[in-house]
Design an enzyme around this catalytic site. Structure first.
Site, PDB file in Angstrom:
ATOM      1  N   CYS A 180      81.558  49.932  25.853  1.00  0.00           N
ATOM      2  CA  CYS A 180      82.895  49.337  26.006  1.00  0.00           C
ATOM      3  C   CYS A 180      82.977  48.245  27.073  1.00  0.00           C
ATOM      4  O   CYS A 180      83.549  47.175  26.847  1.00  0.00           O
ATOM      5  CB  CYS A 180      83.907  50.446  26.332  1.00  0.00           C
ATOM      6  SG  CYS A 180      83.297  51.679  27.493  1.00  0.00           S
ATOM      7  N   HIS A 235      89.691  49.112  30.540  1.00  0.00           N
ATOM      8  CA  HIS A 235      88.782  48.821  31.644  1.00  0.00           C
ATOM      9  C   HIS A 235      89.108  47.419  32.178  1.00  0.00           C
ATOM     10  O   HIS A 235      89.426  46.512  31.395  1.00  0.00           O
ATOM     11  CB  HIS A 235      87.325  48.823  31.171  1.00  0.00           C
ATOM     12  CG  HIS A 235      86.837  50.157  30.695  1.00  0.00           C
ATOM     13  ND1 HIS A 235      87.415  51.364  31.023  1.00  0.00           N
ATOM     14  CD2 HIS A 235      85.769  50.473  29.907  1.00  0.00           C
ATOM     15  CE1 HIS A 235      86.740  52.345  30.460  1.00  0.00           C
ATOM     16  NE2 HIS A 235      85.738  51.834  29.773  1.00  0.00           N
ATOM     17  N   ALA A 239      88.654  61.147  21.309  1.00  0.00           N
ATOM     18  CA  ALA A 239      89.456  60.028  21.821  1.00  0.00           C
ATOM     19  C   ALA A 239      89.179  58.761  21.013  1.00  0.00           C
ATOM     20  O   ALA A 239      90.108  58.056  20.602  1.00  0.00           O
ATOM     21  CB  ALA A 239      89.136  59.805  23.313  1.00  0.00           C
ATOM     22  N   SER A 247      89.760  57.552  30.013  1.00  0.00           N
ATOM     23  CA  SER A 247      89.634  57.878  28.581  1.00  0.00           C
ATOM     24  C   SER A 247      88.248  57.536  28.043  1.00  0.00           C
ATOM     25  O   SER A 247      87.841  58.075  27.021  1.00  0.00           O
ATOM     26  CB  SER A 247      90.710  57.155  27.763  1.00  0.00           C
ATOM     27  OG  SER A 247      90.618  55.761  27.964  1.00  0.00           O
TER      28      SER A 247
HETATM   29  P1  NAP Z   1      85.647  63.211  22.851  1.00  0.00           P
HETATM   30  O1  NAP Z   1      87.077  62.884  22.992  1.00  0.00           O
HETATM   31  O2  NAP Z   1      85.060  64.276  23.708  1.00  0.00           O
HETATM   32  O3  NAP Z   1      85.359  63.594  21.299  1.00  0.00           O
HETATM   33  C1  NAP Z   1      84.123  64.048  20.868  1.00  0.00           C
HETATM   34  C2  NAP Z   1      84.117  64.103  19.329  1.00  0.00           C
HETATM   35  O4  NAP Z   1      82.791  64.477  18.887  1.00  0.00           O
HETATM   36  C3  NAP Z   1      85.074  65.144  18.755  1.00  0.00           C
HETATM   37  O5  NAP Z   1      85.582  64.685  17.531  1.00  0.00           O
HETATM   38  C4  NAP Z   1      84.148  66.324  18.529  1.00  0.00           C
HETATM   39  O6  NAP Z   1      84.605  67.211  17.528  1.00  0.00           O
HETATM   40  C5  NAP Z   1      82.902  65.620  18.043  1.00  0.00           C
HETATM   41  N1  NAP Z   1      81.750  66.513  18.154  1.00  0.00           N
HETATM   42  C6  NAP Z   1      81.317  67.140  19.267  1.00  0.00           C
HETATM   43  N2  NAP Z   1      80.261  67.935  18.947  1.00  0.00           N
HETATM   44  C7  NAP Z   1      80.039  67.787  17.642  1.00  0.00           C
HETATM   45  C8  NAP Z   1      79.120  68.359  16.703  1.00  0.00           C
HETATM   46  N3  NAP Z   1      78.206  69.229  17.096  1.00  0.00           N
HETATM   47  N4  NAP Z   1      79.186  67.962  15.409  1.00  0.00           N
HETATM   48  C9  NAP Z   1      80.119  67.081  14.998  1.00  0.00           C
HETATM   49  N5  NAP Z   1      81.042  66.527  15.822  1.00  0.00           N
HETATM   50  C10 NAP Z   1      80.992  66.874  17.115  1.00  0.00           C
HETATM   51  O7  NAP Z   1      84.738  61.948  23.098  1.00  0.00           O
HETATM   52  P2  NAP Z   1      85.029  60.400  22.825  1.00  0.00           P
HETATM   53  O8  NAP Z   1      85.529  59.777  24.066  1.00  0.00           O
HETATM   54  O9  NAP Z   1      85.799  60.243  21.573  1.00  0.00           O
HETATM   55  O10 NAP Z   1      83.556  59.856  22.655  1.00  0.00           O
HETATM   56  C11 NAP Z   1      82.706  60.275  21.612  1.00  0.00           C
HETATM   57  C12 NAP Z   1      81.409  59.513  21.722  1.00  0.00           C
HETATM   58  O11 NAP Z   1      81.653  58.131  21.463  1.00  0.00           O
HETATM   59  C13 NAP Z   1      80.785  59.539  23.125  1.00  0.00           C
HETATM   60  O12 NAP Z   1      79.928  60.627  23.289  1.00  0.00           O
HETATM   61  C14 NAP Z   1      80.075  58.221  23.218  1.00  0.00           C
HETATM   62  O13 NAP Z   1      78.758  58.392  22.722  1.00  0.00           O
HETATM   63  C15 NAP Z   1      80.862  57.344  22.292  1.00  0.00           C
HETATM   64  N6  NAP Z   1      81.708  56.407  23.060  1.00  0.00           N
HETATM   65  C16 NAP Z   1      81.403  55.120  23.026  1.00  0.00           C
HETATM   66  C17 NAP Z   1      82.134  54.233  23.746  1.00  0.00           C
HETATM   67  C18 NAP Z   1      81.740  52.816  23.804  1.00  0.00           C
HETATM   68  O14 NAP Z   1      81.540  52.336  24.873  1.00  0.00           O
HETATM   69  N7  NAP Z   1      81.638  52.108  22.710  1.00  0.00           N
HETATM   70  C19 NAP Z   1      83.238  54.645  24.482  1.00  0.00           C
HETATM   71  C20 NAP Z   1      83.561  55.981  24.498  1.00  0.00           C
HETATM   72  C21 NAP Z   1      82.778  56.859  23.769  1.00  0.00           C
HETATM   73  P3  NAP Z   1      85.336  68.604  17.932  1.00  0.00           P
HETATM   74  O15 NAP Z   1      86.763  68.247  18.244  1.00  0.00           O
HETATM   75  O16 NAP Z   1      85.208  69.395  16.681  1.00  0.00           O
HETATM   76  O17 NAP Z   1      84.605  69.171  19.085  1.00  0.00           O
HETATM   77  N1  12T Z   2      79.688  57.735  29.427  1.00  0.00           N
HETATM   78  O1  12T Z   2      78.826  55.195  24.671  1.00  0.00           O
HETATM   79  O2  12T Z   2      81.990  57.640  30.443  1.00  0.00           O
HETATM   80  O3  12T Z   2      77.933  53.971  26.178  1.00  0.00           O
HETATM   81  O4  12T Z   2      83.168  55.843  30.168  1.00  0.00           O
HETATM   82  C1  12T Z   2      80.842  54.712  27.009  1.00  0.00           C
HETATM   83  C2  12T Z   2      81.702  55.131  28.008  1.00  0.00           C
HETATM   84  C3  12T Z   2      79.280  56.321  27.609  1.00  0.00           C
HETATM   85  C4  12T Z   2      78.759  54.801  25.814  1.00  0.00           C
HETATM   86  C5  12T Z   2      82.217  56.577  29.885  1.00  0.00           C
HETATM   87  C6  12T Z   2      80.104  56.738  28.630  1.00  0.00           C
HETATM   88  C7  12T Z   2      79.655  55.306  26.828  1.00  0.00           C
HETATM   89  C8  12T Z   2      81.318  56.131  28.810  1.00  0.00           C
END
Ligand code: NAP
Ligand code: 12T
Length: 350
Positions: free
Chosen positions: A132, A252, A17, A162
């Protein structure tokens, strides 16, 4: 894609995402890109993603994939960052990490450019992108802190699904359909994919985002508390948070109560400040029912503020409603903005 001029950028978690929004954000900006590497898990190898009209193959995120990379934007979860960010740095890349893996490390700057871009000057290869919910709150608080001082912050959040990834988005869609069709469904993702219990999100509100800590707060709440103090350089600022997941997809919203140091401030002064603040759009007019909502903020990079009121009991207390797209300013845009600042400030080497 390869060009002669510009930087080699890598996006780790490119199919997720946040990763998808990073690619879209890079597409809409003028950051000079010589090469873009899109990395994800082994499962995604073979998929392609279009960037500026060109199809780019997804590659597996391995240590070797960072050879030659200048800037790596990580959003594939904390364990991937812990494993691969040091490997990227070893190979000369600067990492902007979107997970909570390094945020509270005293050696790692935790940056929201509108608030503490100066912290970028001192990095050891990794820069952390804050949570976020924290990002949008500090963008709105910083102008208040600067002008009138801050004593206390109490925030309640209304967070989109999301934030919990594409699996949570799918769960809300499927559950909502099932609920309206009177069909059975079994919650499997929210509130937290890996936790013991799962509860319905469709037509519900869940007061749990991320896992519980020993003090009764959730990790999302503690991220807001600790990251706010670090970003604002205010270790003794009083902060409390309650984080709640609601059944909408993007942005949010936050109800923020602040106590200023100055007890002689009025609403018009706060509006004038926020009107001119970087990254903030003021949408506040009760006469015309003007205020931001999650839907009105979706797809935009700004932090929207409305419903500014003076507390009726505390002379230094104010209430604000703060809304922003969690995948843009909350994640992808803040990371790309950090990358742009690193280039602008000539901070790409350690
Ligand atoms: P998501 O939609 O579940 O996407 C996860 C991503 O990580 C996919 O591209 C997935 O690839 C990849 N991935 C999973 N396992 C992996 C592995 N072993 N090696 C390489 N890539 C791998 O999650 P998302 O919402 O984008 O969030 C991803 C991360 O960003 C979260 O876990 C969190 O730490 C961070 N995040 C931060 C914020 C913030 O507040 N700044 C907000 C949201 C998320 P595949 O498609 O190949 O599985
Ligand atoms: N679990 O990377 O679930 O601090 O909305 C951000 C958002 C972790 C993060 C969520 C999460 C983070 C969420």
């Amino acid at each position: 894609m390869t060009n002669t001029n510009g930087y080699h950028i890598a996006v780790v978690g490119a199919t997720g995402a946040v990763g998808q929004k990073m690619i879209e954000t890079l597409e809409g900006r003028n950051l000079p890109i010589a090469k873009l590497s899109l990395l994800a898990s082994k499962r995604s190898v073979g998929k392609t993603v279009s960037f500026k009209g060109e199809d780019i193959q997804i590659e597996e995120a391995t240590p070797e994939a960072f050879e030659g990379v200048d800037i790596a934007l990580f959003s594939a979860g904390g364990s991937i960052s812990k494993q691969l960010a040091p490997e990227a740095v070893k190979r000369g890349a600067v990492v902007v990490d979107n997970t909570s893996a390094f945020r509270m490390d005293p050696e790692v700057p935790l940056v929201v450019p509108e608030v503490n871009a100066g912290d970028l000057l001192n990095h050891n290869g990794i820069i952390a992108n804050p949570n976020c919910s924290t990002i949008q709150m500090v963008v709105a608080l910083e102008p208040l802190r600067e002008a009138f001082g801050l004593n206390r912050v109490i925030v309640s959040t209304y967070q989109a699904v999301s934030g919990a990834g594409t699996v949570a988005v799918d769960e809300l869609k499927e559950q909502s359909q099932a609920f309206l069709n009177d069909e059975d469904y079994t919650p499997e993702v929210l509130p937290v994919k890996g936790d013991k219990n799962h509860y319905p999100i469709a037509f519900n509100a869940l007061p749990q985002i991320d896992v519980f800590q020993d003090n009764g707060y959730t990790f999302e709440e503690m991220k807001m508390i600790n990251e706010t103090k670090k970003i604002m350089h205010m270790p003794s600022l009083a902060v409390a948070a309650t984080c709640v997941r609601l059944p909408f997809f993007t942005s949010h919203a936050e109800s923020v109560y602040v106590e200023l140091e100055d007890d002689n401030v009025n609403v018009d002064q706060l509006k004038a400040l926020l009107q001119d603040a970087p990254g903030v759009v003021l949408e506040d007019d009760p006469d015309t029912q003007t205020y931001p909502t999650p839907l009105s903020a979706e797809g935009k990079r700004d932090v929207f503020v409305g419903r500014i009121r003076k507390d009726l009991d505390n002379a230094n207390g104010f209430h604000l409603w703060v809304v922003s797209d969690n995948l843009l300013k909350g994640a992808a845009w803040n990371s790309v903005q950090i990358a742009e600042k690193l280039i602008e400030k000539n901070c790409l080497s350690k």
